[in-house]
Structures are given as C-alpha cells and as structure tokens.
Design a protein around this motif. Structure first.
Motif, mmCIF file in Angstrom:
data_model
loop_
_atom_site.group_PDB
_atom_site.id
_atom_site.type_symbol
_atom_site.label_atom_id
_atom_site.label_comp_id
_atom_site.label_asym_id
_atom_site.label_seq_id
_atom_site.Cartn_x
_atom_site.Cartn_y
_atom_site.Cartn_z
ATOM 1 N N MET A 153 -15.475 -79.075 20.567
ATOM 2 C CA MET A 153 -16.143 -79.957 21.479
ATOM 3 C C MET A 153 -17.547 -80.195 20.932
ATOM 4 S SD MET A 153 -17.398 -79.062 25.397
ATOM 5 C CE MET A 153 -16.025 -78.016 25.584
ATOM 6 N N THR A 154 -18.002 -81.430 21.043
ATOM 7 C CA THR A 154 -19.338 -81.777 20.582
ATOM 8 C C THR A 154 -20.131 -82.355 21.749
ATOM 9 O OG1 THR A 154 -18.501 -82.289 18.379
ATOM 10 C CG2 THR A 154 -20.646 -83.174 18.967
ATOM 11 N N VAL A 155 -21.297 -81.790 21.973
ATOM 12 C CA VAL A 155 -22.216 -82.290 22.994
ATOM 13 C C VAL A 155 -23.567 -82.472 22.316
ATOM 14 C CG1 VAL A 155 -23.340 -81.810 25.200
ATOM 15 C CG2 VAL A 155 -21.000 -81.051 24.820
ATOM 16 N N ASP A 156 -24.154 -83.623 22.485
ATOM 17 C CA ASP A 156 -25.473 -83.898 21.924
ATOM 18 C C ASP A 156 -26.482 -82.878 22.458
ATOM 19 O OD1 ASP A 156 -27.313 -85.976 20.576
ATOM 20 O OD2 ASP A 156 -28.179 -85.706 22.582
ATOM 21 N N LEU A 157 -27.325 -82.344 21.581
ATOM 22 C CA LEU A 157 -28.289 -81.329 22.006
ATOM 23 C C LEU A 157 -29.275 -81.866 23.031
ATOM 24 C CD1 LEU A 157 -29.100 -79.292 18.776
ATOM 25 C CD2 LEU A 157 -27.493 -78.770 20.613
ATOM 26 N N ASP A 158 -29.637 -83.132 22.927
ATOM 27 C CA ASP A 158 -30.531 -83.715 23.937
ATOM 28 C C ASP A 158 -29.856 -83.726 25.305
ATOM 29 O OD1 ASP A 158 -32.718 -84.235 22.236
ATOM 30 O OD2 ASP A 158 -31.784 -86.094 21.543
ATOM 31 N N GLU A 159 -28.569 -84.084 25.325
ATOM 32 C CA GLU A 159 -27.818 -84.095 26.581
ATOM 33 C C GLU A 159 -27.685 -82.682 27.147
ATOM 34 O OE1 GLU A 159 -23.323 -85.042 28.208
ATOM 35 O OE2 GLU A 159 -23.912 -85.841 26.253
ATOM 36 N N GLN A 185 -28.450 -70.175 17.571
ATOM 37 C CA GLN A 185 -27.026 -70.481 17.695
ATOM 38 C C GLN A 185 -26.388 -69.774 18.891
ATOM 39 O OE1 GLN A 185 -24.687 -69.550 14.242
ATOM 40 N NE2 GLN A 185 -22.756 -69.960 15.275
ATOM 41 N N HIS A 186 -26.735 -68.519 19.128
ATOM 42 C CA HIS A 186 -26.138 -67.774 20.237
ATOM 43 C C HIS A 186 -26.504 -68.397 21.579
ATOM 44 C CE1 HIS A 186 -24.666 -64.729 17.545
ATOM 45 N NE2 HIS A 186 -25.880 -64.596 17.029
ATOM 46 N N PHE A 187 -27.760 -68.784 21.735
ATOM 47 C CA PHE A 187 -28.196 -69.437 22.965
ATOM 48 C C PHE A 187 -27.480 -70.776 23.134
ATOM 49 C CE2 PHE A 187 -31.163 -72.268 25.239
ATOM 50 C CZ PHE A 187 -31.223 -71.580 26.436
ATOM 51 N N ARG A 188 -27.385 -71.540 22.039
ATOM 52 C CA ARG A 188 -26.717 -72.844 22.066
ATOM 53 C C ARG A 188 -25.261 -72.682 22.491
ATOM 54 N NH1 ARG A 188 -28.135 -74.334 17.304
ATOM 55 N NH2 ARG A 188 -26.290 -73.595 16.217
ATOM 56 N N GLU A 189 -24.562 -71.705 21.918
ATOM 57 C CA GLU A 189 -23.158 -71.485 22.260
ATOM 58 C C GLU A 189 -22.986 -71.081 23.722
ATOM 59 O OE1 GLU A 189 -21.868 -68.667 19.336
ATOM 60 O OE2 GLU A 189 -21.721 -70.210 17.776
ATOM 61 N N GLU A 190 -23.868 -70.241 24.222
ATOM 62 C CA GLU A 190 -23.782 -69.820 25.631
ATOM 63 C C GLU A 190 -24.059 -70.989 26.570
ATOM 64 O OE1 GLU A 190 -23.272 -67.725 29.131
ATOM 65 O OE2 GLU A 190 -22.563 -67.324 27.104
ATOM 66 N N LEU A 191 -25.060 -71.783 26.251
ATOM 67 C CA LEU A 191 -25.368 -72.932 27.104
ATOM 68 C C LEU A 191 -24.241 -73.958 27.047
ATOM 69 C CD1 LEU A 191 -27.646 -73.576 29.010
ATOM 70 C CD2 LEU A 191 -28.714 -74.903 27.202
ATOM 71 N N LEU A 192 -23.640 -74.136 25.893
ATOM 72 C CA LEU A 192 -22.497 -75.038 25.767
ATOM 73 C C LEU A 192 -21.320 -74.523 26.589
ATOM 74 C CD1 LEU A 192 -21.253 -77.544 24.541
ATOM 75 C CD2 LEU A 192 -20.680 -76.198 22.515
ATOM 76 N N ARG A 193 -21.101 -73.219 26.587
ATOM 77 C CA ARG A 193 -20.030 -72.629 27.413
ATOM 78 C C ARG A 193 -20.271 -72.929 28.883
ATOM 79 N NH1 ARG A 193 -18.937 -68.459 30.530
ATOM 80 N NH2 ARG A 193 -21.025 -67.609 30.415
ATOM 81 N N ARG A 194 -21.505 -72.788 29.326
ATOM 82 C CA ARG A 194 -21.841 -73.074 30.730
ATOM 83 C C ARG A 194 -21.706 -74.558 31.045
ATOM 84 N NH1 ARG A 194 -26.755 -69.065 32.418
ATOM 85 N NH2 ARG A 194 -25.875 -67.201 31.459
ATOM 86 N N TRP A 195 -22.092 -75.418 30.089
ATOM 87 C CA TRP A 195 -21.945 -76.861 30.270
ATOM 88 C C TRP A 195 -20.462 -77.209 30.444
ATOM 89 C CZ3 TRP A 195 -19.270 -80.699 27.869
ATOM 90 C CH2 TRP A 195 -19.642 -82.004 28.152
#
Length: 60
Positions: free
Chosen positions: A1-7, A42-52
C-alpha cells in the motif's frame, strides 16, 4: 500500500493521533515537523501507516 507522506502527516495531525512535547506538556503535532519525522524514521512511518490503514480500510 502506498500513501503519500503529506497525506499521512495531515491525517495524523487532523486525527489528533500524534502529539508532541513542548516544555514537558503534550501539544498538537506540527505538520512540517511530523513530515520530516516520517521521512527520517522508518519505524514511526510504518506504525503511523498501520494506524492510517485501520482508520481507512474496510474491516473484515
């Protein structure tokens, strides 16, 4: 899954799911700072993406 970092950063700020500490007190995260953190951690990004994903994708 790809989500724009700004989004992703905007969603995190709008949802109130991410807080920052200022002089020891929790405050709303600032969008530019959160965007930089997502780029660098990366770890923070992955966790926030999981929550998103939990918030946006249908549950089965």
């Amino acid at each position: 899954m790809t989500v724009d970092l700004d989004e992703l950063a905007q969603w995190a700020v709008d949802s109130g799911g991410v807080r920052a500490l200022a002089s020891g007190d929790p405050v709303a995260a600032d969008l530019p700072g959160l965007r930089r953190l997502l780029e660098r951690n990366q770890h923070f990004r992955e966790e926030l993406l999981r929550r998103w994903a939990i918030d946006h994708l249908p549950h089965s």
